[in-house]
Write an enzyme that holds these catalytic residues in place. Structure first.
Site, PDB file in Angstrom:
ATOM      1  N   GLY A  48     -64.850  14.656 -18.488  1.00 18.48           N
ATOM      2  CA  GLY A  48     -65.555  13.554 -19.130  1.00 18.48           C
ATOM      3  C   GLY A  48     -66.965  13.311 -18.649  1.00 18.48           C
ATOM      4  O   GLY A  48     -67.456  12.183 -18.742  1.00 18.48           O
ATOM      5  N   GLU A  78     -59.478  21.521 -18.170  1.00 16.34           N
ATOM      6  CA  GLU A  78     -59.228  22.948 -18.394  1.00 16.34           C
ATOM      7  C   GLU A  78     -59.123  23.726 -17.079  1.00 16.34           C
ATOM      8  O   GLU A  78     -59.295  24.940 -17.049  1.00 16.34           O
ATOM      9  CB  GLU A  78     -60.325  23.529 -19.288  1.00 16.34           C
ATOM     10  CG  GLU A  78     -60.268  22.946 -20.697  1.00 16.34           C
ATOM     11  CD  GLU A  78     -61.228  23.600 -21.656  1.00 16.34           C
ATOM     12  OE1 GLU A  78     -62.375  23.866 -21.253  1.00 16.34           O
ATOM     13  OE2 GLU A  78     -60.830  23.841 -22.795  1.00 16.34           O
TER      14      GLU A  78
END
Length: 292
Positions: A48, A78
Site C-alpha cells: 500500500g 506479493e
C-alpha cells in the site's frame, strides 16, 4: 547482520523504488522489492505504498514463511513469490517485481521474449519466458514463478508484469531495465516488419563466453532445436529456450519467422487485415485530409 549493512540495504531499496517509479515501471502502489538478510530473514517493501516515495522506517522484516518479525507496516502482499524464488535459488539474494509497460504488453499478448535478437541479452539473461497466470498475492502465482525461476533470472508474468532476481539488489534492478529495454527494441523491430536474428551457432558462441563476461547462469541455453546437443530438453522450465535458426551467417534475415503472419488470400468482410505502421499512418492521414 550489522545495523549499518541493514541500513544500507534499506537505502538501496528506496533508491531502486525511486528509479522504478521515475521510469514508469510501476504506477500507484504497484511493484515490490526484497532482499535476503540471512538464511532466515527477508527485508521487503510494505504493502500500500508508492515505491517512489518510501522511507527507511517503512520496510518490513519477515521470516522465510512470510511471518512479520519487525516493522510498523505489513509486508508486500506479493511476498509469497519472492519467498518462492529464495527457496528454489539459494544463490539469489534479491528480487524485484514491477510492471514495465512494454514488457508487460508482451506478457499480456502471450509473447515470450525468447528470440535471439540482442547479443547482450543472450549472454546475460538468455531468454525471458512467460510464467503461467496466477491470481496476484496467491500461492498459485508463487507456484507459477517457482516453475520457471530454476532456469531463469528474469520472467514475464502472464497478464501481470515482470520479475527479476540476482545476487544483490541493484543487479536484480538492472535486469528489470534490460527486460524492458529488450521489449522496446523487439516491439520496434516488429513494427518495422522484420527481425534479424542471431544464428543458433552465434547464440551458442555467446553462451560459451558467459564465463569471460562474469555471468553465472542458472541453466544452459537451448537454441531452437539444439537441445539434444546441449544435453538438455527444449523446455523453458529446464533451460533457457531461444529461437535462433541455424545458419552459416551470424545474422539470419528471416523476416518474422515463427511469428504468425497473414496468409495471402482474398479478404472477406469479416477477415482480419494487417497493416504496417507506415501503411496505417498513411490511411489515417488520408482520412484526416478527407474530413477537411
Amino acid at each position: 547482520m550489522p545495523d549499518r549493512v541493514e541500513n544500507a540495504l534499506r537505502a538501496d531499496i528506496i533508491e531502486i523504488g525511486r528509479r522504478l517509479h521515475a521510469r514508469e515501471y510501476v504506477a500507484s502502489n504497484d511493484g515490490n522489492i526484497s532482499v535476503r538478510l540471512d538464511g532466515n530473514r527477508v527485508l521487503t517493501t510494505p504493502t500500500g505504498v508508492s515505491k517512489g516515495f518510501m522511507t527507511p522506517d517503512m520496510m518490513v522484516i519477515t521470516d522465510m514463511n512470510g511471518s512479520k518479525i519487525s516493522g510498523d507496516r505489513n509486508a508486500s502482499s506479493e511476498l509469497l513469490m519472492h519467498l518462492e524464488v529464495y527457496r528454489h535459488r539459494p544463490d539469489i539474494k534479491a528480487v524485484v517485481h514491477a510492471h514495465p509497460p512494454v514488457a508487460t504488453g508482451f506478457a499480456v499478448a502471450g509473447i515470450p521474449l525468447d528470440r535471439a535478437v540482442l547479443a547482450e541479452v543472450i549472454a546475460t539473461l538468455g531468454s525471458i519466458p512467460i510464467a503461467d497466470y496466477g491470481t496476484p498475492s496467491t500461492r498459485e502465482l508463487a507456484d507459477a514463478v517457482g516453475k520457471y525461476i530454476k532456469a531463469h533470472d528474469g520472467l514475464l508474468l502472464a497478464n501481470h508484469g515482470a520479475l527479476t532476481a540476482a545476487g544483490e539488489l541493484f543487479a536484480a534492478y538492472y535486469k528489470m531495465e534490460t527486460i524492458e529495454h529488450f521489449a522496446r527494441i523487439s516491439m520496434v523491430a516488429r513494427m518495422l516488419g522484420r527481425e534479424r536474428l542471431l544464428s543458433r551457432e552465434e547464440v551458442l558462441r555467446l553462451e560459451s563466453l558467459r564465463g569471460r563476461y562474469g555471468v553465472q547462469s542458472p541453466a544452459p541455453i537451448c537454441a531452437d532445436g539444439s537441445a539434444d546437443a546441449l544435453g538438455s530438453t527444449a523446455d523453458p522450465v529446464d533451460c533457457q529456450y531461444v529461437t535462433a535458426p541455424s545458419s552459416n551467417e551470424r545474422l539470419v534475415d528471416d523476416g518474422l519467422a515463427g511469428i504468425s503472419m497473414p496468409s495471402k488470400r482474398s479478404s472477406g468482410p469479416g477477415d482480419e487485415i494487417r497493416l504496417t505502421y507506415r501503411e496505417l499512418t498513411a490511411l489515417i492521414e488520408d482520412a484526416v485530409r478527407q474530413l477537411r
